[in-house]
Design a protein around this motif. Structure first.
Motif, short mmCIF file in Angstrom:
data_model
loop_
_atom_site.label_atom_id
_atom_site.label_comp_id
_atom_site.label_asym_id
_atom_site.label_seq_id
_atom_site.Cartn_x
_atom_site.Cartn_y
_atom_site.Cartn_z
N THR A 48 0.87 -0.95 -0.33
CA THR A 48 0.53 0.06 0.04
C THR A 48 0.98 0.95 -0.24
N ALA A 166 -6.21 -6.71 7.77
CA ALA A 166 -5.35 -6.58 6.97
C ALA A 166 -5.37 -7.68 5.35
N THR A 191 3.14 -4.90 5.18
CA THR A 191 3.34 -6.18 4.64
C THR A 191 5.17 -6.02 4.71
N ASP A 208 0.21 -11.85 0.01
CA ASP A 208 0.43 -10.92 -0.27
C ASP A 208 0.51 -10.19 -1.57
N GLN A 209 0.03 -9.50 -1.63
CA GLN A 209 -0.08 -8.51 -2.62
C GLN A 209 0.99 -8.99 -3.93
N1 ASP Z 1 -1.11 -6.21 2.05
C1 ASP Z 1 -0.86 -5.11 3.88
C2 ASP Z 1 -2.36 -6.37 3.75
O1 ASP Z 1 -2.40 -7.39 4.14
C3 ASP Z 1 -0.94 -4.21 3.89
C4 ASP Z 1 0.36 -3.38 3.29
O2 ASP Z 1 0.16 -2.34 2.55
O3 ASP Z 1 1.41 -3.61 4.31
O4 ASP Z 1 -3.14 -5.66 4.72
#
Ligand code: ASP
Length: 330
Positions: A48, A166, A191, A208-209
């Motif tokens: 993010t 999250a 993350t 995760d992304q």
């Molecule tokens: N990807 C993360 C989540 O699990 C948050 C982040 O962007 O650090 O929501």
């Protein structure tokens, strides 16, 4: 006589009101006259945060004022959402949040803000697919082996997330419920720190992304077990989806949006929307996001109406799923 003094009072109140309305209109038309903050609900170094920092560069040029990124972390993004919901209605504090804004109402028994009524919507931003990754020295080399490993090491296997609310937690929750094993969840504030621990081998798994995970997947620093979209990813065509590998209907996409506090004047909302649209058309931003397999929202979705609709429908969609899962924060 009494009547005359009432009329005077009435006129002066009216003039005062008109003066205030005109001044705020003039101010909102001059917006911005000082730096604007993008509030990111998770730690620096996460996906993010990475997208926010990418957008801040063209937004700074477009608005003629510095656009800063501030990380307000904790409680799965709800601290940041509350901060922006309670901020002055002037457009100087912008929330950049993902799908978590719509899962929080079902996850938290009490939220200090009203998700559907305390924000003005700027527009949808990006949709990021997710990947299920593991530490490099995890014995399982593919998804099938991972399932077997989980079955025999139920009490040992740990699953990282960025806190309750999250998207990593949401993904982990769907994963564990479909696999039928309650793994130990390890919450982080984003993350960024979760990946550090995956790389260091302190925690086993993370969903995760691609914004963050792709770099480590490409450099072979982590194990990859599947992607969370219904279609395979163009950047990882050889990697099967979790759905293909037996988790029927598995789909999590981290959609993102921009918000300001309710009551922000229309000229400010229009300017922020124009700045966002301009940033999403920036060639550097586009090529960087493409490289990370992050999809830019369609032009018709970079609008307040589309984001409002997205939030409302996602709040409805996730409430029963979260309720059924028993995940709930008192
Ligand atoms: N990807 C993360 C989540 O699990 C948050 C982040 O962007 O650090 O929501």
């Amino acid at each position: 006589m009494k009547n005359l003094s009432f009329q005077r009072k009435f006129l002066s109140t009216l003039m005062g009101g008109l003066f205030l309305a005109t001044t705020s209109l003039v101010h909102s038309q001059e917006y911005p006259t000082r730096p604007v903050s993008i509030v990111v609900p998770f730690s620096a170094g996460g996906p993010t945060d990475a997208v926010a920092r990418l957008l801040a560069v063209p937004m700074t040029k477009f608005l003629g004022q510095t656009v800063l990124v501030e990380n307000t972390v904790g409680a799965g993004g709800t601290i940041a959402s509350n901060r922006v919901a309670k901020s002055p209605k002037d457009g100087y504090m912008v929330l950049f949040h993902h799908i978590g804004i719509s899962t929080a109402p079902a996850l938290y028994s009490k939220l200090p803000y009203d998700t559907l009524n305390d924000f003005e919507y700027i527009g949808q931003v990006v949709n990021a697919p997710m990947t299920l990754i593991g530490r490099k020295n995890l014995p399982a080399n593919n998804f099938k082996e991972l399932l077997a490993y989980i079955q025999t090491n139920k009490d040992k296997v740990t699953l990282a997330n960025a806190g309750p609310g999250a998207v990593s937690q949401l993904c982990g929750m769907l994963f564990t419920s479909q696999v039928g094993v309650a793994l130990t969840q390890v919450p982080y504030k984003g993350t960024g720190p979760a990946i550090t621990d995956i790389l260091g081998g302190q925690v086993d798994l993370l969903c995760d992304q691609t914004t963050n995970t792709l770099t480590y997947i490409r450099s072979d620093k982590v194990k990859l077990y599947g992607v969370t979209t219904t279609q395979r990813l163009s950047s990882l065509p050889e990697v099967p989806t979790l759905n293909e590998q037996g988790l029927k209907g598995f789909q999590v996409v981290a959609w993102h949006g921009m918000y300001v506090s309710k009551g922000t004047p229309q000229p400010v909302l229009d300017k922020l929307n124009a700045a966002l649209k301009n940033a999403l058309n920036d060639p550097d931003v586009r090529s960087r996001l493409k490289d990370l397999n992050v999809e830019i929202a369609k032009p018709e979705d970079v609008t307040p109406a589309s984001l409002k609709h997205q939030v409302e429908s996602e709040v409805k969609k996730w409430a029963p799923i979260i309720k059924a899962s028993g995940a709930y924060v008192e």
